[in-house]
Motif scaffolding. Structure first.
Motif, PDB file in Angstrom:
ATOM      1  N   ALA A   5      -4.193  -4.880  18.064  1.00 15.33           N
ATOM      2  CA  ALA A   5      -4.631  -3.395  17.432  1.00 15.33           C
ATOM      3  C   ALA A   5      -4.083  -3.277  15.886  1.00 15.33           C
ATOM      4  N   ASP A   6      -4.978  -2.650  15.171  1.00 13.14           N
ATOM      5  CA  ASP A   6      -4.704  -2.475  13.849  1.00 13.14           C
ATOM      6  C   ASP A   6      -3.160  -1.258  14.118  1.00 13.14           C
ATOM      7  N   GLN A   7      -2.433  -1.473  13.241  1.00 11.49           N
ATOM      8  CA  GLN A   7      -1.268  -0.773  13.005  1.00 11.49           C
ATOM      9  C   GLN A   7      -1.447   0.447  11.808  1.00 11.49           C
ATOM     10  N   VAL A   8      -1.483   1.606  12.393  1.00 12.85           N
ATOM     11  CA  VAL A   8      -2.014   2.804  11.448  1.00 12.85           C
ATOM     12  C   VAL A   8      -1.035   3.784  11.357  1.00 12.85           C
ATOM     13  N   SER A  31      -0.843  -5.320   1.436  1.00 17.33           N
ATOM     14  CA  SER A  31      -0.701  -5.074   2.577  1.00 17.33           C
ATOM     15  C   SER A  31       0.225  -4.099   2.840  1.00 17.33           C
ATOM     16  N   PRO A  32       0.343  -3.115   3.499  1.00 13.69           N
ATOM     17  CA  PRO A  32      -0.814  -2.440   4.267  1.00 13.69           C
ATOM     18  C   PRO A  32      -1.878  -1.852   3.200  1.00 13.69           C
ATOM     19  N   ARG A  33      -3.017  -1.864   3.740  1.00  6.23           N
ATOM     20  CA  ARG A  33      -4.230  -1.227   2.809  1.00  6.23           C
ATOM     21  C   ARG A  33      -3.985   0.281   2.903  1.00  6.23           C
ATOM     22  N   GLN A  37      -7.248  10.893   0.691  1.00  2.00           N
ATOM     23  CA  GLN A  37      -8.368  11.776   0.845  1.00  2.00           C
ATOM     24  C   GLN A  37      -7.536  13.127   0.868  1.00  2.00           C
ATOM     25  N   LYS A  38      -7.838  13.873  -0.007  1.00  2.00           N
ATOM     26  CA  LYS A  38      -7.164  15.313  -0.146  1.00  2.00           C
ATOM     27  C   LYS A  38      -5.819  15.236   0.431  1.00  2.00           C
ATOM     28  N   GLY A  39      -4.680  14.731  -0.048  1.00  2.00           N
ATOM     29  CA  GLY A  39      -3.539  14.737   0.393  1.00  2.00           C
ATOM     30  C   GLY A  39      -3.044  13.908   1.554  1.00  2.00           C
ATOM     31  N   THR A  40      -4.078  13.059   2.381  1.00  2.00           N
ATOM     32  CA  THR A  40      -3.786  12.476   3.212  1.00  2.00           C
ATOM     33  C   THR A  40      -3.763  11.095   3.062  1.00  2.00           C
ATOM     34  N   LEU A  41      -2.529  10.344   3.330  1.00  2.00           N
ATOM     35  CA  LEU A  41      -2.747   9.138   3.087  1.00  2.00           C
ATOM     36  C   LEU A  41      -2.658   8.161   4.299  1.00  2.00           C
ATOM     37  N   GLU A  42      -3.522   7.337   4.500  1.00  2.00           N
ATOM     38  CA  GLU A  42      -3.544   6.332   5.685  1.00  2.00           C
ATOM     39  C   GLU A  42      -2.954   5.097   5.172  1.00  2.00           C
ATOM     40  N   LEU A  43      -2.043   4.555   6.109  1.00  2.00           N
ATOM     41  CA  LEU A  43      -1.932   3.025   5.784  1.00  2.00           C
ATOM     42  C   LEU A  43      -2.094   2.225   6.978  1.00  2.00           C
ATOM     43  N   MET A  44      -2.925   1.115   6.929  1.00  2.00           N
ATOM     44  CA  MET A  44      -3.233   0.455   7.874  1.00  2.00           C
ATOM     45  C   MET A  44      -3.179  -1.275   7.519  1.00  2.00           C
ATOM     46  N   SER A  45      -2.253  -1.679   8.610  1.00  2.00           N
ATOM     47  CA  SER A  45      -2.478  -3.156   8.731  1.00  2.00           C
ATOM     48  C   SER A  45      -3.182  -3.742   9.551  1.00  2.00           C
ATOM     49  N   PRO A  46      -4.295  -4.301   9.064  1.00  2.00           N
ATOM     50  CA  PRO A  46      -5.613  -4.660   9.889  1.00  2.00           C
ATOM     51  C   PRO A  46      -4.866  -5.871  10.762  1.00  2.00           C
ATOM     52  N   SER A  47      -5.340  -5.917  12.016  1.00  2.00           N
ATOM     53  CA  SER A  47      -5.079  -7.009  13.071  1.00  2.00           C
ATOM     54  C   SER A  47      -5.780  -8.335  12.838  1.00  2.00           C
TER      55      SER A  47
END
Length: 86
Positions: A5-8, A31-33, A37-47
């Motif tokens: 699973a992706d790590q988010v 990595s992570p990617r 958007q509008k003050g929300t940061l998502e960090l994702m390490s794709p599986s």
């Protein structure tokens, strides 16, 4: 074995300046990617499976376009820096 699973991780209340600094610190081969958007940061390490599916879909679209004589230009991840859009 690779994670299945992706790590988010999601962070809220992040400024554009912080996001822009992180991009600069991580450089192009990162990595992570990051998504912002509008003050929300998502960090994702794709599986492994995420990347494998992406590669498969890219090949599928390329072959379809080739069979139909449709010109396509392939690209992978890219960063759009538009502070005005946050």
């Amino acid at each position: 074995p690779a994670p299945t699973a992706d790590q988010v991780t999601i962070l809220r209340g992040v400024s554009w300046r912080t996001y822009d600094s992180l991009l600069a610190d991580l450089g192009d081969a990162r990595s992570p990617r990051l998504a912002f958007q509008k003050g929300t940061l998502e960090l994702m390490s794709p599986s492994f499976w995420h990347e494998r599916l992406g590669a498969f879909l890219g090949l599928l679209v390329t072959q379809y376009a080739r069979a139909r004589s449709i010109r396509v230009v392939s690209a992978r991840s890219m960063t759009m820096r538009r502070e005005d859009l946050e």
